[in-house]
Design an enzyme around this catalytic site. Structure first.
Site, mmCIF file in Angstrom:
data_model
loop_
_atom_site.group_PDB
_atom_site.id
_atom_site.type_symbol
_atom_site.label_atom_id
_atom_site.label_comp_id
_atom_site.label_asym_id
_atom_site.label_seq_id
_atom_site.Cartn_x
_atom_site.Cartn_y
_atom_site.Cartn_z
ATOM 1 N N ASP A 1 0.823 -1.215 0.000
ATOM 2 C CA ASP A 1 0.000 0.000 0.000
ATOM 3 C C ASP A 1 0.852 1.258 0.000
ATOM 4 O O ASP A 1 2.081 1.206 0.135
ATOM 5 C CB ASP A 1 -0.960 -0.024 1.208
ATOM 6 C CG ASP A 1 -0.268 -0.459 2.505
ATOM 7 O OD1 ASP A 1 0.976 -0.409 2.567
ATOM 8 O OD2 ASP A 1 -0.969 -0.852 3.447
ATOM 9 N N ASN B 1 -7.689 -2.778 14.139
ATOM 10 C CA ASN B 1 -9.083 -3.072 13.748
ATOM 11 C C ASN B 1 -9.176 -4.261 12.793
ATOM 12 O O ASN B 1 -10.207 -4.475 12.165
ATOM 13 C CB ASN B 1 -9.749 -1.834 13.129
ATOM 14 C CG ASN B 1 -9.055 -1.374 11.847
ATOM 15 O OD1 ASN B 1 -8.107 -2.007 11.388
ATOM 16 N ND2 ASN B 1 -9.523 -0.276 11.289
ATOM 17 N N HIS C 1 -7.376 -4.734 10.018
ATOM 18 C CA HIS C 1 -7.074 -4.511 8.600
ATOM 19 C C HIS C 1 -5.750 -5.168 8.207
ATOM 20 O O HIS C 1 -4.845 -5.315 9.019
ATOM 21 C CB HIS C 1 -7.094 -3.022 8.230
ATOM 22 C CG HIS C 1 -5.934 -2.196 8.676
ATOM 23 N ND1 HIS C 1 -6.068 -1.086 9.476
ATOM 24 C CD2 HIS C 1 -4.610 -2.276 8.413
ATOM 25 C CE1 HIS C 1 -4.890 -0.539 9.681
ATOM 26 N NE2 HIS C 1 -3.978 -1.241 9.055
ATOM 27 N N GLU D 1 -9.575 -1.654 5.110
ATOM 28 C CA GLU D 1 -10.286 -1.344 6.343
ATOM 29 C C GLU D 1 -11.554 -2.190 6.468
ATOM 30 O O GLU D 1 -12.011 -2.776 5.475
ATOM 31 C CB GLU D 1 -10.651 0.146 6.353
ATOM 32 C CG GLU D 1 -9.452 1.085 6.311
ATOM 33 C CD GLU D 1 -8.717 1.211 7.643
ATOM 34 O OE1 GLU D 1 -8.708 0.248 8.433
ATOM 35 O OE2 GLU D 1 -8.141 2.290 7.875
HETATM 36 C C1 GLP Z 1 -0.448 0.100 8.522
HETATM 37 C C2 GLP Z 1 -0.032 -0.709 7.307
HETATM 38 C C3 GLP Z 1 -0.288 -2.195 7.531
HETATM 39 C C4 GLP Z 1 0.261 -2.620 8.864
HETATM 40 C C5 GLP Z 1 -0.446 -1.865 9.964
HETATM 41 C C6 GLP Z 1 0.009 -2.273 11.352
HETATM 42 O O1 GLP Z 1 -1.784 0.417 8.527
HETATM 43 N N1 GLP Z 1 -0.716 -0.292 6.130
HETATM 44 O O2 GLP Z 1 0.304 -2.942 6.470
HETATM 45 O O3 GLP Z 1 0.097 -4.009 9.035
HETATM 46 O O4 GLP Z 1 -0.162 -0.490 9.770
HETATM 47 O O5 GLP Z 1 1.166 -1.556 11.686
HETATM 48 P P1 GLP Z 1 2.136 -1.954 12.858
HETATM 49 O O6 GLP Z 1 2.851 -3.171 12.390
HETATM 50 O O7 GLP Z 1 3.054 -0.784 13.004
HETATM 51 O O8 GLP Z 1 1.308 -2.195 14.055
#
Ligand code: GLP
Length: 263
Positions: free
Chosen positions: A68, A137, A139, A144
């Site tokens: 993304d 959440n 995702h 989302e």
């Molecule tokens: C962002 C990214 C996701 C990732 C998520 C969790 O939203 N787009 O790919 O998995 O954050 O992030 P973290 O690993 O820092 O908790």
């Protein structure tokens, strides 16, 4: 779905790297990696970087596709995922930058950019192993809650929760973009393996929903229950709400040799 419960974040990172390296060695030096941003995969990237630097893992011909990218940041912004992937993946793992792809969130024609991204993944032969984190959440990527379980790469609006979670990378909540491009759940599901890593108590509810909840667009990560080769790697804190934790431990302790991952 294999659930691997590790003692702590460091062991989860090492296991994740070992699992990815195992898949990459079986595929060969032209492996196609699916890479994620966020804190969750960072330890795994460090371990993969060491394996590549010491010659234990050949990534010389590897390609990578990020999940993304934000929409609304200027090119070169330090928190754009182009830059994050360059800092955390491309350079440490020694990948050829020409083979590392991130959705073009800076494009004038975003809809065309999403189509081009899908075409680029297909032209590379698809993703061999997709590394995933999970949002609080549920995702994955930036899919989302209420994302179509069949979705493709497209423009999405970020939830307030995700913007709050990611505020730590920006000076204020107002500075966190509201939109993004993300691979769809249908896109992610086409990766031949998926490896999701999570650690910490703040991920326990999401992990419970992904692994043991109903398959529902309200928890996008739950679609991985439909994936034929999904490995969920968690530390004790992220595993703390799993009802069948003892079963997963027993299963991991008795994996057949061909599935066993050597740390
Ligand atoms: C962002 C990214 C996701 C990732 C998520 C969790 O939203 N787009 O790919 O998995 O954050 O992030 P973290 O690993 O820092 O908790």
């Amino acid at each position: 779905m294999d659930v691997i419960i590790c003692s702590d974040e460091a062991e989860a990172g090492a296991y994740t790297a070992a699992k990815i390296a195992q898949i990459a060695r079986r595929k060969g030096s032209d492996v196609v990696l699916g890479v994620a941003t966020g804190s969750s995969p960072l330890r795994a990237y460090e371990a993969l970087a060491q394996a590549a630097a010491s010659g234990q893992l050949d990534l010389s011909q590897a390609s990578a596709f990020a999940l993304d990218e934000y929409v609304g940041l200027p090119p070169g912004h330090l928190e754009s995922y182009h830059e994050v992937i360059r800092r955390t993946v491309t350079e440490p793992l020694g990948l050829d930058p020409a083979r590392v792809h991130v959705p073009d969130g800076f494009a004038q024609d975003l809809a065309q950019a999403t189509k081009d991204y899908e075409a680029a993944i297909a032209a590379a032969g698809g993703v061999d192993v997709q590394i995933l984190g999970v949002g609080s959440n549920g995702h994955i990527g930036f899919n989302e809650p209420t994302s179509s379980l069949a979705s493709r790469t497209r423009i999405k609006t970020l939830t307030e929760q995700t913007r709050l979670d990611n505020q730590r990378f920006f000076p204020s909540l107002a500075a966190v973009p509201r939109h993004c491009l993300t691979q769809g759940l249908g896109t992610i599901m086409e990766a031949r393996h998926v490896v999701l890593v999570a650690s910490g108590e703040h991920k326990a509810a999401a992990i419970q929903a992904v692994v043991e909840g109903p398959i529902t667009a309200m928890c996008p990560g739950s679609v991985l229950q439909m994936h034929r080769q999904a490995t969920i790697i968690v530390d004790e804190a992220a595993a703390s709400r799993l009802a069948l934790a003892d079963y997963y431990r027993d299963m991991a302790a008795n994996l057949p040799d061909w599935q066993r991952v050597v740390l």
